[in-house]
Design a protein around this motif. Sequence first.
Motif, PDB file in Angstrom:
ATOM      1  N   UNK A  18       0.817  -1.214   0.000  1.00 36.46           N
ATOM      2  CA  UNK A  18       0.000   0.000   0.000  1.00 36.46           C
ATOM      3  C   UNK A  18       0.848   1.261   0.000  1.00 36.46           C
ATOM      4  N   UNK A  19       1.968   1.253   0.734  1.00 32.85           N
ATOM      5  CA  UNK A  19       2.861   2.417   0.707  1.00 32.85           C
ATOM      6  C   UNK A  19       3.324   2.693  -0.721  1.00 32.85           C
ATOM      7  N   UNK A  20       3.763   1.659  -1.383  1.00 31.48           N
ATOM      8  CA  UNK A  20       4.271   1.805  -2.742  1.00 31.48           C
ATOM      9  C   UNK A  20       3.141   2.168  -3.694  1.00 31.48           C
ATOM     10  N   UNK A  21       2.005   1.505  -3.585  1.00 32.44           N
ATOM     11  CA  UNK A  21       0.862   1.790  -4.467  1.00 32.44           C
ATOM     12  C   UNK A  21       0.364   3.222  -4.268  1.00 32.44           C
ATOM     13  N   UNK A  73     -12.824  -4.957 -14.832  1.00 31.72           N
ATOM     14  CA  UNK A  73     -13.237  -4.842 -16.222  1.00 31.72           C
ATOM     15  C   UNK A  73     -13.176  -3.433 -16.797  1.00 31.72           C
ATOM     16  N   UNK A  74     -13.371  -2.418 -16.012  1.00 34.79           N
ATOM     17  CA  UNK A  74     -13.500  -1.065 -16.537  1.00 34.79           C
ATOM     18  C   UNK A  74     -12.208  -0.357 -16.882  1.00 34.79           C
ATOM     19  N   UNK A  75     -11.086  -1.047 -16.873  1.00 35.73           N
ATOM     20  CA  UNK A  75      -9.798  -0.383 -17.089  1.00 35.73           C
ATOM     21  C   UNK A  75      -9.172  -0.778 -18.415  1.00 35.73           C
ATOM     22  N   UNK A  76      -8.337   0.134 -18.919  1.00 37.13           N
ATOM     23  CA  UNK A  76      -7.594  -0.095 -20.160  1.00 37.13           C
ATOM     24  C   UNK A  76      -6.202  -0.652 -19.891  1.00 37.13           C
ATOM     25  N   UNK A  77      -5.735  -0.469 -18.678  1.00 35.86           N
ATOM     26  CA  UNK A  77      -4.404  -0.940 -18.324  1.00 35.86           C
ATOM     27  C   UNK A  77      -4.272  -1.084 -16.823  1.00 35.86           C
ATOM     28  N   UNK A  78      -3.220  -1.769 -16.411  1.00 41.42           N
ATOM     29  CA  UNK A  78      -2.993  -2.055 -14.991  1.00 41.42           C
ATOM     30  C   UNK A  78      -1.527  -1.853 -14.662  1.00 41.42           C
ATOM     31  N   UNK A  79      -1.285  -1.241 -13.540  1.00 40.27           N
ATOM     32  CA  UNK A  79       0.066  -1.106 -13.025  1.00 40.27           C
ATOM     33  C   UNK A  79       0.113  -1.941 -11.756  1.00 40.27           C
ATOM     34  N   UNK A  80       0.741  -3.100 -11.853  1.00 42.69           N
ATOM     35  CA  UNK A  80       0.784  -4.039 -10.741  1.00 42.69           C
ATOM     36  C   UNK A  80       1.927  -3.693  -9.794  1.00 42.69           C
ATOM     37  N   UNK A  81       1.597  -3.488  -8.530  1.00 41.85           N
ATOM     38  CA  UNK A  81       2.590  -3.281  -7.481  1.00 41.85           C
ATOM     39  C   UNK A  81       2.751  -4.617  -6.781  1.00 41.85           C
ATOM     40  N   UNK A  82       3.948  -5.180  -6.888  1.00 42.00           N
ATOM     41  CA  UNK A  82       4.151  -6.535  -6.371  1.00 42.00           C
ATOM     42  C   UNK A  82       5.387  -6.638  -5.492  1.00 42.00           C
ATOM     43  N   UNK A 111       4.698  -2.779 -14.275  1.00 44.38           N
ATOM     44  CA  UNK A 111       5.069  -3.364 -12.990  1.00 44.38           C
ATOM     45  C   UNK A 111       5.954  -2.451 -12.169  1.00 44.38           C
ATOM     46  N   UNK A 112       5.621  -2.359 -10.887  1.00 48.47           N
ATOM     47  CA  UNK A 112       6.476  -1.763  -9.864  1.00 48.47           C
ATOM     48  C   UNK A 112       6.674  -2.859  -8.835  1.00 48.47           C
ATOM     49  N   UNK A 113       7.929  -3.208  -8.577  1.00 50.17           N
ATOM     50  CA  UNK A 113       8.204  -4.319  -7.676  1.00 50.17           C
ATOM     51  C   UNK A 113       9.154  -3.888  -6.567  1.00 50.17           C
ATOM     52  N   UNK A 114       9.105  -4.654  -5.479  1.00 54.48           N
ATOM     53  CA  UNK A 114      10.000  -4.380  -4.359  1.00 54.48           C
ATOM     54  C   UNK A 114      10.377  -5.692  -3.682  1.00 54.48           C
ATOM     55  N   UNK A 115      11.518  -5.655  -3.009  1.00 56.35           N
ATOM     56  CA  UNK A 115      12.012  -6.830  -2.296  1.00 56.35           C
ATOM     57  C   UNK A 115      13.505  -6.727  -2.103  1.00 56.35           C
ATOM     58  N   UNK A 116      14.102  -7.768  -1.573  1.00 56.56           N
ATOM     59  CA  UNK A 116      15.542  -7.730  -1.301  1.00 56.56           C
ATOM     60  C   UNK A 116      16.346  -7.517  -2.576  1.00 56.56           C
ATOM     61  N   UNK A 117      15.900  -8.068  -3.688  1.00 57.00           N
ATOM     62  CA  UNK A 117      16.554  -7.851  -4.985  1.00 57.00           C
ATOM     63  C   UNK A 117      15.706  -6.945  -5.872  1.00 57.00           C
ATOM     64  N   UNK A 118      14.861  -6.136  -5.264  1.00 52.28           N
ATOM     65  CA  UNK A 118      14.028  -5.212  -6.016  1.00 52.28           C
ATOM     66  C   UNK A 118      12.775  -5.822  -6.610  1.00 52.28           C
ATOM     67  N   UNK A 119      12.550  -7.090  -6.366  1.00 53.35           N
ATOM     68  CA  UNK A 119      11.345  -7.736  -6.874  1.00 53.35           C
ATOM     69  C   UNK A 119      11.412  -8.138  -8.334  1.00 53.35           C
ATOM     70  N   UNK A 120      12.594  -8.127  -8.917  1.00 50.14           N
ATOM     71  CA  UNK A 120      12.691  -8.383 -10.357  1.00 50.14           C
ATOM     72  C   UNK A 120      12.281  -9.796 -10.750  1.00 50.14           C
ATOM     73  N   UNK A 121      12.485 -10.759  -9.866  1.00 53.45           N
ATOM     74  CA  UNK A 121      12.090 -12.136 -10.206  1.00 53.45           C
ATOM     75  C   UNK A 121      10.569 -12.295 -10.180  1.00 53.45           C
ATOM     76  N   UNK A 122       9.899 -11.549  -9.314  1.00 54.31           N
ATOM     77  CA  UNK A 122       8.430 -11.559  -9.310  1.00 54.31           C
ATOM     78  C   UNK A 122       7.904 -11.013 -10.631  1.00 54.31           C
ATOM     79  N   UNK A 143      11.933  -1.008 -10.099  1.00 47.61           N
ATOM     80  CA  UNK A 143      12.413  -2.020  -9.166  1.00 47.61           C
ATOM     81  C   UNK A 143      12.922  -1.311  -7.909  1.00 47.61           C
ATOM     82  N   UNK A 144      12.373  -1.695  -6.755  1.00 51.04           N
ATOM     83  CA  UNK A 144      12.667  -1.005  -5.502  1.00 51.04           C
ATOM     84  C   UNK A 144      13.334  -1.958  -4.508  1.00 51.04           C
TER      85      UNK A 144
END
Length: 185
Positions: A18-21, A73-82, A111-122, A143-144
């Motif tokens: 939620x902080x990142x989103x 359904x009502x969106x044209x695109x999605x930015x996934x925070x993972x 995609x916006x990702x976070x984790x010990x390696x920035x979430x790149x594998x997710x 990547x965060x």
Amino acid sequence: MVKIAVVAGSTRPGRHSRQVADWVLRRARERGGATFDLLDVADFNLPLLDEPMPPSRGNYQHEHTKRWAAAVNGYDGYLFVTAEYNHSVPGALKNALDFLYAEWNNKAAGFVSYGSAGGIRAVEHLRLIVAELQMADVRAQVSLPFATEFQGYAAFTPSETAEQALQALFDQLISWSAALQAVRA
């Protein structure tokens, strides 16, 4: 006007999702060029996939699925925070994606990702998942790493590099979301 959902993909207590989103949503609304909303997977309380029919049939039986489908359904695109959990996607996000099919088709994904390696594998795993859902993923991503973007693992403080990467991601996601409207028409 293009509509994009920022999807907070972790439901874990103490999550950073939620902080990142919220940061992504703030910057998106400041930037403009599209309408941005938040879809927090935690708000939908989806059980493990419990629909008796495959999502590709679109024959949803449960109210929680119908509610999730209507929201997505009502969106044209999605930015996934993972987050990245054990080199992959949080189970809650994978489950939320698996509940639906047509609602994701021919739409853009970033995609916006976070984790010990920035979430790149997710994100690597998410790219495969969204491809199967007939989504077009954009190349730019944010990547965060915990070591540089989170103070003491708790306080999210995005760097200037992350801020710049986010703007590039918005550019691509808005363009692709607009372009795919014609595919769905």
